[in-house]
Design a protein around this motif. Sequence first.
Motif, mmCIF file in Angstrom:
data_model
loop_
_atom_site.group_PDB
_atom_site.id
_atom_site.type_symbol
_atom_site.label_atom_id
_atom_site.label_comp_id
_atom_site.label_asym_id
_atom_site.label_seq_id
_atom_site.Cartn_x
_atom_site.Cartn_y
_atom_site.Cartn_z
ATOM 1 N N ILE A 33 0.606 -0.847 -0.075
ATOM 2 C CA ILE A 33 0.454 0.162 0.146
ATOM 3 C C ILE A 33 0.834 1.814 -0.078
ATOM 4 O O ILE A 33 0.515 2.388 -0.622
ATOM 5 C CB ILE A 33 -0.801 -0.017 1.177
ATOM 6 N N GLY A 34 1.968 1.151 0.545
ATOM 7 C CA GLY A 34 2.389 2.056 0.711
ATOM 8 C C GLY A 34 3.487 2.545 -0.780
ATOM 9 O O GLY A 34 3.849 3.822 -1.177
ATOM 10 N N PHE A 35 4.185 1.668 -1.295
ATOM 11 C CA PHE A 35 4.547 1.657 -2.599
ATOM 12 C C PHE A 35 3.152 2.381 -3.568
ATOM 13 O O PHE A 35 3.757 3.894 -4.373
ATOM 14 C CB PHE A 35 4.811 0.320 -3.371
ATOM 15 N N TYR A 36 2.151 1.945 -3.254
ATOM 16 C CA TYR A 36 1.222 2.818 -4.118
ATOM 17 C C TYR A 36 0.962 3.887 -4.365
ATOM 18 O O TYR A 36 0.817 5.056 -5.108
ATOM 19 C CB TYR A 36 0.322 1.936 -4.679
ATOM 20 N N THR A 37 0.737 4.408 -2.558
ATOM 21 C CA THR A 37 0.405 4.836 -2.547
ATOM 22 C C THR A 37 1.565 6.775 -2.548
ATOM 23 O O THR A 37 0.774 7.623 -2.749
ATOM 24 C CB THR A 37 -0.148 5.278 -0.544
ATOM 25 N N TYR A 38 2.346 6.693 -2.422
ATOM 26 C CA TYR A 38 3.640 7.183 -2.239
ATOM 27 C C TYR A 38 4.221 7.309 -4.226
ATOM 28 O O TYR A 38 4.135 8.531 -4.259
ATOM 29 C CB TYR A 38 4.429 7.142 -2.327
ATOM 30 N N PHE A 39 3.813 7.060 -4.514
ATOM 31 C CA PHE A 39 3.502 6.599 -6.246
ATOM 32 C C PHE A 39 3.203 7.740 -6.482
ATOM 33 O O PHE A 39 2.629 8.776 -7.711
ATOM 34 C CB PHE A 39 4.066 5.533 -7.298
ATOM 35 N N TRP A 40 1.363 7.232 -6.228
ATOM 36 C CA TRP A 40 0.282 8.111 -7.206
ATOM 37 C C TRP A 40 -0.097 9.534 -6.073
ATOM 38 O O TRP A 40 -1.056 10.124 -6.895
ATOM 39 C CB TRP A 40 -1.603 7.087 -6.287
ATOM 40 N N THR A 41 -0.034 9.581 -4.907
ATOM 41 C CA THR A 41 -0.310 11.066 -4.202
ATOM 42 C C THR A 41 1.589 11.514 -4.716
ATOM 43 O O THR A 41 0.993 12.849 -4.114
ATOM 44 C CB THR A 41 0.054 11.392 -3.331
ATOM 45 N N HIS A 42 2.578 10.984 -5.690
ATOM 46 C CA HIS A 42 4.330 12.003 -5.857
ATOM 47 C C HIS A 42 3.816 11.635 -7.262
ATOM 48 O O HIS A 42 4.848 11.184 -7.989
ATOM 49 C CB HIS A 42 4.949 11.630 -4.981
ATOM 50 N N GLY A 43 3.187 12.976 -7.564
ATOM 51 C CA GLY A 43 3.188 12.839 -9.661
ATOM 52 C C GLY A 43 2.529 12.005 -10.264
ATOM 53 O O GLY A 43 2.334 11.890 -11.422
ATOM 54 N N GLY A 44 1.747 11.346 -10.021
ATOM 55 C CA GLY A 44 0.530 10.284 -10.212
ATOM 56 C C GLY A 44 -0.059 8.971 -10.791
ATOM 57 O O GLY A 44 -0.152 8.634 -11.338
ATOM 58 N N GLN A 45 1.841 8.525 -10.893
ATOM 59 C CA GLN A 45 2.409 7.973 -11.799
ATOM 60 C C GLN A 45 3.224 6.267 -12.014
ATOM 61 O O GLN A 45 4.003 6.844 -10.207
ATOM 62 C CB GLN A 45 3.594 8.170 -13.004
ATOM 63 N N THR A 46 2.582 5.209 -10.858
ATOM 64 C CA THR A 46 4.069 3.898 -10.706
ATOM 65 C C THR A 46 5.339 4.218 -12.036
ATOM 66 O O THR A 46 5.134 4.195 -13.025
ATOM 67 C CB THR A 46 3.409 2.826 -10.592
ATOM 68 N N LEU A 47 5.716 3.121 -11.514
ATOM 69 C CA LEU A 47 7.072 3.175 -13.172
ATOM 70 C C LEU A 47 5.978 2.071 -13.324
ATOM 71 O O LEU A 47 6.069 2.090 -14.910
ATOM 72 C CB LEU A 47 8.143 2.497 -11.462
ATOM 73 N N GLY A 48 5.319 1.388 -13.349
ATOM 74 C CA GLY A 48 4.597 0.425 -14.734
ATOM 75 C C GLY A 48 3.760 1.599 -15.346
ATOM 76 O O GLY A 48 3.565 1.923 -16.697
ATOM 77 N N MET A 49 2.845 2.346 -14.964
ATOM 78 C CA MET A 49 1.970 3.897 -15.550
ATOM 79 C C MET A 49 2.801 4.394 -16.157
ATOM 80 O O MET A 49 2.678 5.595 -17.074
ATOM 81 C CB MET A 49 1.786 4.136 -14.402
ATOM 82 N N ARG A 50 4.379 4.921 -15.571
ATOM 83 C CA ARG A 50 5.037 5.620 -16.595
ATOM 84 C C ARG A 50 6.004 4.635 -17.597
ATOM 85 O O ARG A 50 5.701 5.531 -19.134
ATOM 86 C CB ARG A 50 6.288 6.216 -15.418
#
Length: 163
Positions: free
Chosen positions: A87-104
Amino acid sequence: MSKSAKIKNTTSPQYPTLFRRLAAWFYDALIVVAILMLAGGIAMAGIALLLHFNILDLAHYEDVSAYLTHHPQANLLYSSYLGAVIIGFYTYFWTHGGQTLGMRAWKLKVQNKDGRPISITQALIRAATAALGLGNLLAYNTKRRALQDVMAECEMIVTKDIR
């Protein structure tokens, strides 16, 4: 309001296909597995220290793995720890730039409808309702909005190439 802000508000966002969502999810799943392996190693190192200083005793368990899977409190604590890492992984990326590495990699971004980043509360709701990626299947029939996007009141868009 600047000219670029006016242009940004007048263009409608492009929403990702189900294939694109699932491809980004798979890419992120590989990254999460690697992070969980690292988190598990950190937990094992912590348990090794507790054993070394005789703070923990594995008396009725053959090894640390058996202890973590069969001891009621240890199992709950370890599972909660790993869940918090995910949850921390996804929460961090979604709230900081809106993209996980896969989404990027697949040029996707999660945001509020006005283009602002989602809040921590929205990210937690999104993670809780994603159903391990199955929430994306709803995007096939509902104007490309997944269950987690509907529940968190946000949207996933395809980003533009900047060249």
